[in-house]
Design a protein around this motif. Structure first.
Motif, short mmCIF file in Angstrom:
data_model
loop_
_atom_site.label_atom_id
_atom_site.label_comp_id
_atom_site.label_asym_id
_atom_site.label_seq_id
_atom_site.Cartn_x
_atom_site.Cartn_y
_atom_site.Cartn_z
N ASN A 78 0.73 -0.74 0.22
CA ASN A 78 0.22 0.56 -0.05
C ASN A 78 0.89 0.91 0.35
OD1 ASN A 78 0.15 -1.28 3.11
ND2 ASN A 78 -0.06 0.56 3.27
N HIS A 79 2.11 1.33 0.68
CA HIS A 79 2.87 2.50 0.89
C HIS A 79 2.84 2.60 -0.86
CE1 HIS A 79 3.46 3.66 4.66
NE2 HIS A 79 2.39 2.42 5.09
N GLU A 80 4.05 1.72 -1.49
CA GLU A 80 4.48 2.08 -3.06
C GLU A 80 2.94 2.94 -3.50
OE1 GLU A 80 6.80 -1.59 -2.18
OE2 GLU A 80 4.45 -0.51 -1.57
N LEU A 81 1.33 3.26 -3.03
CA LEU A 81 -0.05 3.43 -4.14
C LEU A 81 0.37 4.13 -3.88
CD1 LEU A 81 -1.37 0.12 -4.10
CD2 LEU A 81 0.12 0.70 -5.94
N TYR A 82 1.27 5.37 -2.38
CA TYR A 82 0.58 6.58 -2.15
C TYR A 82 0.64 7.51 -3.07
CZ TYR A 82 0.28 4.43 2.98
OH TYR A 82 -0.78 3.86 4.40
N THR A 83 -0.34 8.76 -3.21
CA THR A 83 0.09 9.47 -3.55
C THR A 83 0.00 11.08 -2.63
OG1 THR A 83 -1.65 9.41 -5.62
CG2 THR A 83 -0.96 11.33 -5.02
N LEU A 84 1.81 11.71 -2.30
CA LEU A 84 2.04 12.65 -1.51
C LEU A 84 2.23 13.72 -2.54
CD1 LEU A 84 5.54 10.76 -0.26
CD2 LEU A 84 3.16 10.30 0.52
N PRO A 85 1.79 14.80 -1.23
CA PRO A 85 1.73 16.26 -2.43
C PRO A 85 2.27 16.59 -2.69
CG PRO A 85 1.60 16.29 0.50
CD PRO A 85 1.58 14.92 -0.08
N THR A 86 3.69 16.51 -2.80
CA THR A 86 4.62 16.92 -3.63
C THR A 86 6.18 15.71 -3.73
OG1 THR A 86 6.22 17.28 -1.24
CG2 THR A 86 4.07 19.06 -2.40
N GLY A 87 6.94 16.39 -4.25
CA GLY A 87 8.00 14.96 -5.18
C GLY A 87 7.73 14.57 -6.37
N SER A 88 8.31 13.55 -6.57
CA SER A 88 8.51 13.01 -8.08
C SER A 88 6.92 12.06 -8.15
CB SER A 88 9.66 11.67 -8.22
OG SER A 88 9.51 10.95 -7.00
N SER A 89 6.14 12.37 -7.32
CA SER A 89 5.37 10.93 -7.38
C SER A 89 3.46 11.78 -6.89
CB SER A 89 4.66 9.94 -6.52
OG SER A 89 5.99 8.99 -7.32
N ALA A 90 3.70 13.14 -6.87
CA ALA A 90 2.65 14.32 -6.58
C ALA A 90 1.48 13.93 -7.95
CB ALA A 90 3.19 15.58 -6.21
N ASP A 91 1.69 13.95 -9.08
CA ASP A 91 0.65 13.78 -9.73
C ASP A 91 0.17 13.14 -10.32
OD1 ASP A 91 0.24 17.12 -9.97
OD2 ASP A 91 2.00 16.57 -11.64
N PHE A 92 1.07 11.45 -9.57
CA PHE A 92 -0.10 10.25 -9.89
C PHE A 92 -0.54 9.40 -9.04
CE2 PHE A 92 4.05 11.41 -12.28
CZ PHE A 92 4.25 10.56 -12.96
N ARG A 93 -1.97 8.68 -9.65
CA ARG A 93 -2.82 8.42 -8.86
C ARG A 93 -2.92 6.79 -9.01
NH1 ARG A 93 -5.95 12.68 -5.77
NH2 ARG A 93 -8.03 11.13 -6.04
N GLY A 94 -3.18 5.97 -8.00
CA GLY A 94 -3.59 4.95 -8.42
C GLY A 94 -3.66 4.36 -9.32
N GLU A 95 -3.53 3.40 -10.41
CA GLU A 95 -3.06 3.01 -11.68
C GLU A 95 -1.84 2.91 -11.79
OE1 GLU A 95 -2.66 -0.29 -13.42
OE2 GLU A 95 -3.76 -0.62 -11.75
N GLU A 96 -1.72 4.69 -11.83
CA GLU A 96 -1.06 5.60 -12.69
C GLU A 96 0.90 5.15 -12.09
OE1 GLU A 96 -0.46 9.74 -15.46
OE2 GLU A 96 -1.82 9.68 -13.74
N LYS A 97 -0.18 5.62 -10.56
CA LYS A 97 1.06 5.25 -9.43
C LYS A 97 1.88 4.09 -9.70
CE LYS A 97 3.76 6.37 -6.27
NZ LYS A 97 3.72 6.72 -5.20
N TYR A 98 0.83 3.22 -9.33
CA TYR A 98 1.66 1.78 -9.08
C TYR A 98 2.25 1.44 -11.01
CZ TYR A 98 1.19 -3.85 -11.18
OH TYR A 98 1.62 -4.51 -10.83
N GLN A 99 1.77 1.99 -11.87
CA GLN A 99 2.72 1.78 -13.84
C GLN A 99 3.84 2.78 -13.01
OE1 GLN A 99 2.44 -0.64 -15.80
NE2 GLN A 99 0.45 -0.85 -15.25
N GLN A 100 4.01 3.60 -12.33
CA GLN A 100 5.35 4.46 -12.61
C GLN A 100 6.52 3.31 -11.62
OE1 GLN A 100 5.41 7.65 -9.55
NE2 GLN A 100 6.49 8.68 -10.50
N CYS A 101 5.94 2.64 -10.47
CA CYS A 101 6.44 2.08 -9.98
C CYS A 101 6.98 0.77 -10.55
CB CYS A 101 5.74 1.58 -8.93
SG CYS A 101 5.21 2.73 -7.52
#
Length: 310
Positions: A78-101
């Motif tokens: 679940n932590h890899e899937l978190y969307t933080l307010p700033t940083g390299s993943s700030a604009d990645f949510r849900g499935e898109e965050k997973y694919q980034q990982c």
């Protein structure tokens, strides 16, 4: 400058297979401990989720793991899937965050749930290594609590997962819907692999436990609703699993069910494994051997083994 994939080329392991989860390298203490990972030439490693929250955390963990092990597998927590307010993943949510990982993992030649399952030919093989991703759907609840009331039920004891604020299900309407689609996807993938390798056993790796009875949380029992889905209850039998690897609970344990070995392989937050460090144990001592591993008990069942010290 060379790319990660050029620097870290995957080899075919001939030795043992190990696993660890929840290394949480966002904590400086854990990050320092992970930097002390010893070389394991000929061996493989499964990273079973909750490496960290950002691309930078993944790069740190993968670079060390791939230097030390011939082949590395990863499945998300679940932590890899978190969307933080700033940083390299700030604009990645849900499935898109997973694919980034997934893309970060592949840049280090780390195998993911999106890659073909591999047949392990090292010690304890041949065995199909199957990293999967299922999430949760709040069905790890009492029978008298409706799924739609599960989060409110947990809140009655002041329990609410950070996931409710940072783990977004986009493009799905809910985490339950995303979980349902993931279960269908990996059920089909496991079925296809079983048809391809009908005589081989499987090692299934998933961050969340496949069974509710293995999600025992003494101090925060109602957190169990964020720990898996009842849809995977029988997967160890359906897919001829000799071992199922998980994390998430931060409670190391070994269970035998129907001749299958279930291993919870978390490291945990610094305070949760501090007692191990105080006894002179380090991250290398807390890697769990998956293969070849022990022989199953005669009747396929055994009392739970609580592995406080690894």
């Amino acid at each position: 400058m060379s790319t990660p994939s050029e620097t870290h080329k995957r080899k075919t392991p001939t030795g043992k297979l190990y696993a660890i989860a929840d290394i949480h390298v966002a904590f400086a203490y854990n990050q320092e401990a992970w930097a002390g990972l010893s070389p394991h030439p000929g061996d493989g490693l499964i990273l079973c989720g909750d490496i960290g929250e950002t691309v930078e955390h993944l790069r740190l963990a993968f670079s060390t793991a791939t230097r030390c092990f011939d082949t590395v597998w990863w499945c998300p927590g679940n932590h890899e899937l978190y969307t933080l307010p700033t940083g390299s993943s700030a604009d990645f949510r849900g499935e898109e965050k997973y694919q980034q990982c997934v893309e970060v993992a592949r840049s280090y030649d780390v195998l993911t749930p999106e890659d073909d399952f591999v047949v392990w030919g090292g010690q304890g093989g041949p065995t199909v290594i199957a990293p999967i991703f299922t999430l949760y759907d709040y069905t790890f609840k009492p029978d008298d609590v409706a799924v739609e009331n599960a989060v409110a039920w947990a809140k009655e004891q002041n329990i609410e997962a950070t996931d409710e604020f940072l783990l977004h299900p986009d493009p799905y309407s809910s985490r339950q819907e995303w979980c349902s689609e993931l279960v269908k996807k990996f059920e089909a993938k496991l079925e296809a692999a079983q048809a391809q390798f009908p005589s081989l056993p499987f090692v299934i790796a998933n961050h969340w436990p496949l069974r509710k009875d293995l999600a025992t949380l003494k101090f925060i029992p109602r957190f169990v609703i964020w720990c898996g889905t009842a849809l995977t209850e029988d997967w160890h039998r359906r897919f001829n699993a000799r071992a199922v690897i998980s994390g998430h609970l931060h409670i190391r344990r070994t269970d035998w069910k129907d001749g299958c070995r279930f291993e919870e392989v978390s490291l945990g937050y610094p305070r949760q494994w501090k007692h191990c460090a105080e006894m002179g144990l380090e991250v290398n001592d807390l890697l769990r051997e998956v293969l070849p591993g022990p022989e199953p008990p005669e009747n396929g069942e055994a009392p739970v083994q609580w592995r406080r010290y690894g």
